[in-house]
Motif scaffolding. Sequence first.
Motif, mmCIF file in Angstrom:
data_model
loop_
_atom_site.group_PDB
_atom_site.id
_atom_site.type_symbol
_atom_site.label_atom_id
_atom_site.label_comp_id
_atom_site.label_asym_id
_atom_site.label_seq_id
_atom_site.Cartn_x
_atom_site.Cartn_y
_atom_site.Cartn_z
ATOM 1 N N LEU A 91 47.287 51.836 40.145
ATOM 2 C CA LEU A 91 46.650 50.519 40.072
ATOM 3 C C LEU A 91 45.264 50.667 39.455
ATOM 4 O O LEU A 91 44.413 51.393 39.971
ATOM 5 N N LYS A 92 45.033 49.986 38.344
ATOM 6 C CA LYS A 92 43.771 50.092 37.604
ATOM 7 C C LYS A 92 42.895 48.851 37.702
ATOM 8 O O LYS A 92 41.679 48.955 37.624
ATOM 9 N N GLY A 93 43.504 47.684 37.833
ATOM 10 C CA GLY A 93 42.713 46.460 37.833
ATOM 11 C C GLY A 93 43.433 45.330 38.539
ATOM 12 O O GLY A 93 44.670 45.284 38.586
ATOM 13 N N ILE A 94 42.656 44.416 39.105
ATOM 14 C CA ILE A 94 43.173 43.230 39.792
ATOM 15 C C ILE A 94 42.428 42.016 39.246
ATOM 16 O O ILE A 94 41.196 42.021 39.155
ATOM 17 N N ASP A 95 43.174 40.990 38.910
ATOM 18 C CA ASP A 95 42.578 39.728 38.472
ATOM 19 C C ASP A 95 43.158 38.621 39.342
ATOM 20 O O ASP A 95 44.380 38.476 39.444
ATOM 21 N N SER A 96 42.290 37.841 39.969
ATOM 22 C CA SER A 96 42.721 36.806 40.906
ATOM 23 C C SER A 96 42.051 35.489 40.560
ATOM 24 O O SER A 96 41.219 35.403 39.659
ATOM 25 N N ASP A 97 42.417 34.459 41.335
ATOM 26 C CA ASP A 97 41.710 33.199 41.217
ATOM 27 C C ASP A 97 40.474 33.233 42.113
ATOM 28 O O ASP A 97 40.088 34.292 42.606
ATOM 29 N N ASN A 98 39.862 32.079 42.354
ATOM 30 C CA ASN A 98 38.599 32.030 43.092
ATOM 31 C C ASN A 98 38.779 31.665 44.555
ATOM 32 O O ASN A 98 37.841 31.206 45.202
ATOM 33 N N GLY A 99 39.983 31.855 45.107
ATOM 34 C CA GLY A 99 40.209 31.548 46.505
ATOM 35 C C GLY A 99 39.474 32.500 47.429
ATOM 36 O O GLY A 99 39.239 33.671 47.100
ATOM 37 N N SER A 100 39.146 32.002 48.621
ATOM 38 C CA SER A 100 38.406 32.826 49.575
ATOM 39 C C SER A 100 39.229 33.983 50.098
ATOM 40 O O SER A 100 38.674 34.949 50.630
ATOM 41 N N GLU A 101 40.561 33.921 49.977
ATOM 42 C CA GLU A 101 41.388 35.042 50.418
ATOM 43 C C GLU A 101 41.255 36.246 49.494
ATOM 44 O O GLU A 101 41.610 37.370 49.881
ATOM 45 N N PHE A 102 40.735 36.037 48.281
ATOM 46 C CA PHE A 102 40.509 37.133 47.343
ATOM 47 C C PHE A 102 39.020 37.449 47.187
ATOM 48 O O PHE A 102 38.632 38.611 47.117
ATOM 49 N N ILE A 103 38.196 36.419 47.081
ATOM 50 C CA ILE A 103 36.755 36.621 46.881
ATOM 51 C C ILE A 103 36.110 36.869 48.242
ATOM 52 O O ILE A 103 35.580 35.952 48.884
#
Length: 285
Positions: A91-103
């Motif tokens: 795993l090299k990179g993760i791109d997510s949306d701006n939800g609080s479960e990720f940020i």
Amino acid sequence: KKRLYGTTKPGSLLKNMIPVRTDFWDIHRPGFLEIDLVSHSGHCAAGDFIYTLNAVDIHTTWNEKEAVLGKSENAVVEGTRTIEARLPFDLKGIDSDNGSEFINDHLWSFCRHRPPHRKIQFTRSRPYKKDDNAHIEQKNGPQVRQIIGYDRYDSSKAQTLMNEIYADLRIMNNLFQPSMKLLKKIHKGSRIIRRYDKPRTAFQRVLECPQSNPRKVQALKRIKESTDPFILAERITQRLAVLFPLASKPKYGIKTAPNPNHPWRTFSFSKKLKRRKTVFKKCNI
């Protein structure tokens, strides 16, 4: 029935520390994922219910899914760990949306507090720009919604069964179902001509990558040789038939008929307001 497509809220914690990805990744090696949460709340988003943590690799189109109960920071990180352990590459990179479960600090620490050669690039999309996560958004419909549906699931039994279904779908989608990948777009006036590569499975693309894990690739080869896709599809159908009756009936947010004797309905206005109302009627206002 009312359908709830998204139940996440924007997160502000560490938002300035996570860079925004403003263009599509021009990726030529595996390991860079787009992730998203798909809610299984039915028509009511109250209480805890199951989410599907969906991830797709941009270069190989390898898809992984994990059912988590609730969208807490710890649940999302544990689901991400499970997905990372199953990937046939690092795993090299993760791109997510701006939800609080990720940020949040948990996922940020998961990406940064690692050995130098295993650190993960963590980026996010622009707020309210779903096209920035186009790779994962196009997987949410056919890979989750069209299979699991829109009902509410909030039990640990449903979560366990859903993960068993996703384990079979992982083999079916990645090893047996080919897909075409967009290579380029050609603009001719107002027309857009899209060029795709030849249909290939995600596993075939993984085999062409020198960055793939040889031990996991050999294990996947043995699974493919010993698996009958028709028997696998029948097993998925049988497990779905067991899952559907586990859908929960609505317990929260049930609306009743309005009470005609409610105090605000029988409120007596003051004489001053009544006089103004009379004046408005005479003036045809």
